[in-house]
Scaffold this motif. Structure first.
Motif, short mmCIF file in Angstrom:
data_model
loop_
_atom_site.label_atom_id
_atom_site.label_comp_id
_atom_site.label_asym_id
_atom_site.label_seq_id
_atom_site.Cartn_x
_atom_site.Cartn_y
_atom_site.Cartn_z
N GLY A 23 0.90 -1.25 -0.14
CA GLY A 23 0.14 -0.05 -0.07
C GLY A 23 0.77 1.13 -0.15
O GLY A 23 0.61 2.38 -0.90
N TYR A 24 1.72 1.24 0.84
CA TYR A 24 2.82 2.60 0.82
C TYR A 24 3.50 2.45 -0.47
O TYR A 24 3.68 3.61 -1.13
CB TYR A 24 3.78 2.18 1.88
CG TYR A 24 4.91 3.21 1.85
CD1 TYR A 24 4.59 4.39 2.16
CD2 TYR A 24 6.25 3.00 1.24
CE1 TYR A 24 5.63 5.61 2.03
CE2 TYR A 24 7.41 3.93 0.88
CZ TYR A 24 6.91 5.14 1.31
OH TYR A 24 7.75 6.00 1.51
N THR A 25 3.85 1.36 -1.08
CA THR A 25 4.48 1.55 -2.54
C THR A 25 3.65 2.14 -3.50
O THR A 25 3.84 3.06 -4.32
CB THR A 25 5.05 0.26 -2.92
OG1 THR A 25 5.91 -0.45 -1.92
CG2 THR A 25 5.66 0.30 -4.23
N LEU A 26 2.20 1.87 -3.47
CA LEU A 26 1.11 2.21 -4.52
C LEU A 26 0.96 3.56 -4.11
O LEU A 26 0.95 4.61 -5.16
CB LEU A 26 -0.12 1.57 -4.07
CG LEU A 26 -0.04 0.04 -5.03
CD1 LEU A 26 -1.51 -0.42 -4.64
CD2 LEU A 26 0.02 0.46 -6.37
N GLU A 27 0.81 4.00 -2.86
CA GLU A 27 0.69 5.41 -2.37
C GLU A 27 2.04 6.48 -2.86
O GLU A 27 1.53 7.52 -3.31
CB GLU A 27 0.55 5.63 -1.06
CG GLU A 27 -0.01 6.91 -0.46
CD GLU A 27 -1.34 7.32 -0.94
OE1 GLU A 27 -1.50 8.52 -1.25
OE2 GLU A 27 -2.22 6.45 -1.20
N SER A 28 2.93 5.85 -2.56
CA SER A 28 4.15 6.99 -2.90
C SER A 28 4.54 6.83 -4.46
O SER A 28 5.40 7.76 -4.76
CB SER A 28 5.29 6.52 -2.01
OG SER A 28 5.83 5.26 -2.30
N GLY A 29 4.00 5.80 -5.09
CA GLY A 29 4.44 5.79 -6.35
C GLY A 29 3.42 6.10 -7.43
O GLY A 29 3.54 7.25 -8.00
N LEU A 30 2.32 5.19 -7.60
CA LEU A 30 1.36 5.58 -8.65
C LEU A 30 0.45 6.59 -8.24
O LEU A 30 0.22 7.59 -9.14
CB LEU A 30 0.57 4.16 -8.88
CG LEU A 30 1.24 3.00 -9.66
CD1 LEU A 30 0.36 1.76 -9.68
CD2 LEU A 30 1.86 3.39 -10.83
N VAL A 31 0.13 6.88 -7.19
CA VAL A 31 -0.71 7.81 -6.61
C VAL A 31 0.04 9.02 -6.74
O VAL A 31 -0.40 10.09 -7.40
CB VAL A 31 -1.45 7.67 -5.28
CG1 VAL A 31 -2.09 8.83 -4.97
CG2 VAL A 31 -1.93 6.45 -5.17
N TRP A 32 1.30 9.30 -6.24
CA TRP A 32 2.01 10.59 -6.67
C TRP A 32 2.06 10.96 -8.21
O TRP A 32 1.78 11.94 -8.56
CB TRP A 32 3.63 10.19 -6.24
CG TRP A 32 4.39 11.49 -6.05
CD1 TRP A 32 4.13 12.40 -5.10
CD2 TRP A 32 5.25 11.78 -6.93
NE1 TRP A 32 4.96 13.49 -5.71
CE2 TRP A 32 5.73 13.00 -6.66
CE3 TRP A 32 5.73 11.20 -8.41
CZ2 TRP A 32 6.74 13.70 -7.56
CZ3 TRP A 32 6.59 11.83 -9.04
CH2 TRP A 32 7.27 13.22 -8.79
N ILE A 33 2.27 9.67 -9.09
CA ILE A 33 2.74 10.19 -10.66
C ILE A 33 1.11 10.65 -10.98
O ILE A 33 0.91 11.47 -11.73
CB ILE A 33 2.79 8.75 -11.03
CG1 ILE A 33 4.28 8.62 -10.92
CG2 ILE A 33 2.64 9.10 -12.69
CD1 ILE A 33 4.72 7.12 -11.50
N ALA A 34 0.03 9.96 -10.60
CA ALA A 34 -1.35 10.50 -11.10
C ALA A 34 -1.72 11.78 -10.43
O ALA A 34 -2.29 12.61 -11.18
CB ALA A 34 -2.43 9.25 -10.50
N TYR A 35 -1.36 12.24 -9.40
CA TYR A 35 -1.41 13.42 -8.57
C TYR A 35 -0.88 14.26 -9.55
O TYR A 35 -1.23 15.40 -9.76
CB TYR A 35 -0.97 13.32 -7.13
CG TYR A 35 -0.52 14.59 -6.80
CD1 TYR A 35 -1.50 15.74 -6.13
CD2 TYR A 35 0.58 15.05 -6.32
CE1 TYR A 35 -1.16 16.69 -5.66
CE2 TYR A 35 1.17 16.37 -5.85
CZ TYR A 35 0.17 17.02 -5.44
OH TYR A 35 0.51 18.32 -5.04
#
Length: 188
Positions: A70-82
């Motif tokens: 979850g942390y990896t998704l949050e700091s990776g993909l969510v950051w990119i989408a943001y």
């Protein structure tokens, strides 16, 4: 060692973003944001329930792996989408102001979030439910309010941003095809 491992886990996210950006026309920024935030909500909720019900150590290990993913998704993909969303949602005339505002709010959140771990002194599952609730709210708000911006021209004015669907015909795939020679001559 923990920092090294988290960095190694995040190593794949830029490659995934480039692959999604260039390899498919069906996965846009909206789907990427909703999927990744929804997954973060589910993964942290899983660990919350493991902690609340006091499962054995093998279940806690699975929950810990879920939190790391979850942390990896949050700091990776969510950051990119943001980052993609904030550059594409706002018109050119206010884009830098909007990006600066979101960056400042993000920094405040980055400073406040580590303090949530201190609440685990009073109730151990607090950080998990806090993250799950914020990710869940983010998913709900993204579903309710955000449009898809993939393959949509960036708005130049505030009026264009307000009328995004009518101006750019988001649901019409032909709206983004290059103009033919005949159309270019008629445009002049």
């Amino acid at each position: 060692m923990n920092t090294f491992l988290m960095g190694a886990l995040r190593l794949w996210t830029p490659f995934a973003a480039v692959a999604l950006e260039n390899g498919t026309k069906t996965i846009g920024r909206w789907k990427l944001l909703v999927f990744s935030q929804g997954a973060v909500c589910l993964l942290f909720s899983f660990m919350f329930f493991i902690d609340v019900f006091g499962f054995n150590s093998s279940m806690r290990s699975i929950g810990t792996a879920a939190v790391i993913i979850g942390y990896t998704l949050e700091s990776g993909l969510v950051w990119i989408a943001y980052k993609l969303y904030t550059t594409e949602l706002f018109p050119t005339c206010i884009r830098s102001i909007a990006l600066s505002t979101f960056s400042c709010v993000s920094m405040v959140g980055s400073m406040a979030t580590p303090q949530v771990t201190y609440f685990s002194k009073y109730w151990h599952p607090t950080p998990y439910i806090y993250t799950a609730v914020l990710a869940g709210l983010s998913t709900i708000f993204a579903i309710a309010f955000l449009p898809e911006t993939h393959f949509v021209a960036l708005p130049d004015t505030i009026k264009e941003a307000e009328n995004r669907k009518t101006l750019y015909k988001e649901s019409d795939s032909e709206a983004f095809l290059p103009l033919s020679k005949h159309d270019k001559n008629n445009e002049l």
